[in-house]
Design a protein around this motif. Structure first.
Motif, PDB file in Angstrom:
ATOM      1  N   VAL A 176     -71.796  11.608  69.701  1.00 27.71           N
ATOM      2  CA  VAL A 176     -72.864  12.538  70.068  1.00 27.71           C
ATOM      3  C   VAL A 176     -72.278  13.819  70.655  1.00 27.71           C
ATOM      4  CG1 VAL A 176     -74.835  12.914  71.606  1.00 27.71           C
ATOM      5  CG2 VAL A 176     -74.595  10.745  70.399  1.00 27.71           C
ATOM      6  N   GLY A 177     -71.305  13.671  71.540  1.00 30.08           N
ATOM      7  CA  GLY A 177     -70.663  14.842  72.144  1.00 30.08           C
ATOM      8  C   GLY A 177     -69.967  15.705  71.099  1.00 30.08           C
ATOM      9  N   SER A 178     -69.304  15.047  70.127  1.00 30.28           N
ATOM     10  CA  SER A 178     -68.603  15.790  69.072  1.00 30.28           C
ATOM     11  C   SER A 178     -69.576  16.592  68.216  1.00 30.28           C
ATOM     12  CB  SER A 178     -67.798  14.831  68.195  1.00 30.28           C
ATOM     13  OG  SER A 178     -66.797  14.172  68.959  1.00 30.28           O
ATOM     14  N   ILE A 179     -70.695  15.971  67.884  1.00 30.78           N
ATOM     15  CA  ILE A 179     -71.709  16.667  67.067  1.00 30.78           C
ATOM     16  C   ILE A 179     -72.255  17.886  67.805  1.00 30.78           C
ATOM     17  CG2 ILE A 179     -74.025  16.448  66.078  1.00 30.78           C
ATOM     18  CD1 ILE A 179     -73.310  13.506  65.474  1.00 30.78           C
ATOM     19  N   ILE A 180     -72.526  17.734  69.091  1.00 32.87           N
ATOM     20  CA  ILE A 180     -73.042  18.862  69.889  1.00 32.87           C
ATOM     21  C   ILE A 180     -72.012  19.988  69.956  1.00 32.87           C
ATOM     22  CG2 ILE A 180     -73.736  19.573  72.213  1.00 32.87           C
ATOM     23  CD1 ILE A 180     -74.973  16.778  72.561  1.00 32.87           C
ATOM     24  N   ASN A 181     -70.743  19.613  70.195  1.00 30.83           N
ATOM     25  CA  ASN A 181     -69.689  20.628  70.265  1.00 30.83           C
ATOM     26  C   ASN A 181     -69.490  21.339  68.937  1.00 30.83           C
ATOM     27  OD1 ASN A 181     -69.013  20.358  72.981  1.00 30.83           O
ATOM     28  ND2 ASN A 181     -67.608  18.649  72.591  1.00 30.83           N
ATOM     29  N   LEU A 182     -69.568  20.568  67.833  1.00 31.48           N
ATOM     30  CA  LEU A 182     -69.424  21.166  66.511  1.00 31.48           C
ATOM     31  C   LEU A 182     -70.557  22.153  66.231  1.00 31.48           C
ATOM     32  CD1 LEU A 182     -67.945  21.307  63.807  1.00 31.48           C
ATOM     33  CD2 LEU A 182     -69.346  19.366  63.031  1.00 31.48           C
ATOM     34  N   LYS A 220     -71.480  29.722  67.555  1.00 29.43           N
ATOM     35  CA  LYS A 220     -70.684  30.795  68.151  1.00 29.43           C
ATOM     36  C   LYS A 220     -70.002  31.625  67.077  1.00 29.43           C
ATOM     37  CE  LYS A 220     -68.767  32.915  71.678  1.00 29.43           C
ATOM     38  NZ  LYS A 220     -69.577  33.727  72.622  1.00 29.43           N
ATOM     39  N   MET A 221     -69.449  30.935  66.059  1.00 32.38           N
ATOM     40  CA  MET A 221     -68.761  31.643  64.976  1.00 32.38           C
ATOM     41  C   MET A 221     -69.739  32.462  64.138  1.00 32.38           C
ATOM     42  SD  MET A 221     -66.028  28.716  63.771  1.00 32.38           S
ATOM     43  CE  MET A 221     -65.355  29.767  62.479  1.00 32.38           C
ATOM     44  N   ALA A 222     -70.998  32.044  64.128  1.00 34.10           N
ATOM     45  CA  ALA A 222     -72.017  32.790  63.377  1.00 34.10           C
ATOM     46  C   ALA A 222     -72.552  33.976  64.167  1.00 34.10           C
ATOM     47  CB  ALA A 222     -73.163  31.858  62.997  1.00 34.10           C
ATOM     48  N   GLY A 223     -72.022  34.163  65.374  1.00 35.95           N
ATOM     49  CA  GLY A 223     -72.421  35.317  66.156  1.00 35.95           C
ATOM     50  C   GLY A 223     -73.561  35.077  67.114  1.00 35.95           C
ATOM     51  N   GLN A 224     -74.003  33.881  67.212  1.00 34.79           N
ATOM     52  CA  GLN A 224     -75.100  33.581  68.136  1.00 34.79           C
ATOM     53  C   GLN A 224     -74.576  33.507  69.572  1.00 34.79           C
ATOM     54  OE1 GLN A 224     -77.574  30.256  67.107  1.00 34.79           O
ATOM     55  NE2 GLN A 224     -77.378  30.609  64.904  1.00 34.79           N
ATOM     56  N   ASP A 225     -75.448  33.931  70.492  1.00 38.62           N
ATOM     57  CA  ASP A 225     -75.118  33.778  71.908  1.00 38.62           C
ATOM     58  C   ASP A 225     -75.629  32.408  72.357  1.00 38.62           C
ATOM     59  OD1 ASP A 225     -74.628  33.888  74.569  1.00 38.62           O
ATOM     60  OD2 ASP A 225     -75.798  35.714  74.970  1.00 38.62           O
ATOM     61  N   ILE A 226     -74.696  31.465  72.455  1.00 35.99           N
ATOM     62  CA  ILE A 226     -75.124  30.084  72.729  1.00 35.99           C
ATOM     63  C   ILE A 226     -75.654  29.916  74.146  1.00 35.99           C
ATOM     64  CG2 ILE A 226     -73.550  29.090  71.035  1.00 35.99           C
ATOM     65  CD1 ILE A 226     -71.637  28.427  73.293  1.00 35.99           C
ATOM     66  N   TRP A 227     -75.424  30.898  74.987  1.00 33.92           N
ATOM     67  CA  TRP A 227     -75.942  30.830  76.379  1.00 33.92           C
ATOM     68  C   TRP A 227     -77.273  31.543  76.521  1.00 33.92           C
ATOM     69  CZ3 TRP A 227     -73.813  27.296  79.133  1.00 33.92           C
ATOM     70  CH2 TRP A 227     -72.486  26.945  78.901  1.00 33.92           C
TER      71      TRP A 227
END
Length: 264
Positions: A241-247, A253-260
């Motif tokens: 579950v943690g790996s999926i969330i991190n992925l 992030k790589m797509a340019g979204q501000d994850i925060w």
């Protein structure tokens, strides 16, 4: 060969004299000691025991109530016999069953013989029904086929009784604890009498404690020797579950979204 009879007591003043007398009659011709463990009685239980001046009696006194399991554990620890018997002090168990249980244990080479109360003299709704439900759950979850887990009257080989590791409310699960040691266990029909003096100290209030200890017993039975079989899958699931969330966060992030975004 010596028999140690361990009896736990809590405010049983009117039962002391008949209890000791009944044990003496039942054990006629058998070398025994009677270990009476007072679990914080507030009546005359202790003074009546002391008045007997019986050399076969060993008295242990708790100055506050610690519970039946702790009292039983202390009595077993103090026992010096080759075989150890546990029984209640309310006169509902019958000491005359002890020689018969000992005979069965020796003749058939069992490690433990547990009593089974076929004609139980207790209240239906407060004692019998909760006990039936508890016995059924314990059998189903532990797969140890004892019909009457609640019967205190049992006889053990010394080495089994001494290594039970009792605490909490685990006296009900003694057959499970003994089984975890590799003990061979049998049941035997025993007599059961109605309570004449005093009142029961145990009722529905301990149901939740018993259920909590049942969960512990299930864990010990199934996973004590291989805890990774329980915690391993939980760990792998958490890792996945943690790996999926991190992925997901990495891709975002790589797509340019501000994850925060939206978190301030």
């Amino acid at each position: 060969m010596k028999i140690s009879i361990v009896v736990t007591l809590l405010n049983e003043e009117d039962n002391i004299f008949p209890l000791v007398n009944n044990v003496q009659k039942a054990m006629n011709g058998i070398d025994y000691e009677l270990i009476l463990v007072d679990d914080g009685s507030t009546d005359s239980t202790v003074s009546r025991i002391k008045s007997l001046e019986n050399s076969r009696i060993k008295l242990l006194i708790f100055y506050k109530n610690y519970g039946q399991t702790s009292a039983m554990s202390a009595g077993i620890e103090a026992a010096s016999g080759d075989y150890i018997v546990t029984m209640d002090g309310d006169l509902q168990n019958d000491p005359s069953d002890i020689p018969l249980m000992l005979e069965k244990l020796l003749r058939e080479e069992w490690d433990v013989v547990a009593g089974r109360r076929l004609n139980r003299k207790d209240g239906m709704f407060l004692r019998k029904i909760p006990s039936k439900i508890a016995n059924s759950l314990i059998r189903k979850l532990t797969d140890i086929r004892i019909n009457d887990y609640g019967c205190t009257l049992k006889i053990f080989k010394k080495e089994i009784a001494k290594d039970l590791g009792l605490y909490g409310e685990l006296h009900r699960f003694i057959p499970v604890l003994a089984h975890l040691q590799g003990a061979r266990i049998a049941e035997m029909n025993v007599k059961h009498h109605p309570r004449v003096h005093g009142s029961s100290k145990y009722g529905l209030g301990r149901t939740f404690k018993v259920m909590s200890d049942l969960m512990l017993m299930v864990f010990m039975k199934k996973y004590l020797q291989k805890p990774i079989h329980l915690f391993g899958p939980i760990g792998f699931l958490s890792f996945a579950v943690g790996s999926i969330i991190n992925l997901y966060l990495l891709i975002a992030k790589m797509a340019g979204q501000d994850i925060w975004e939206g978190h301030y």
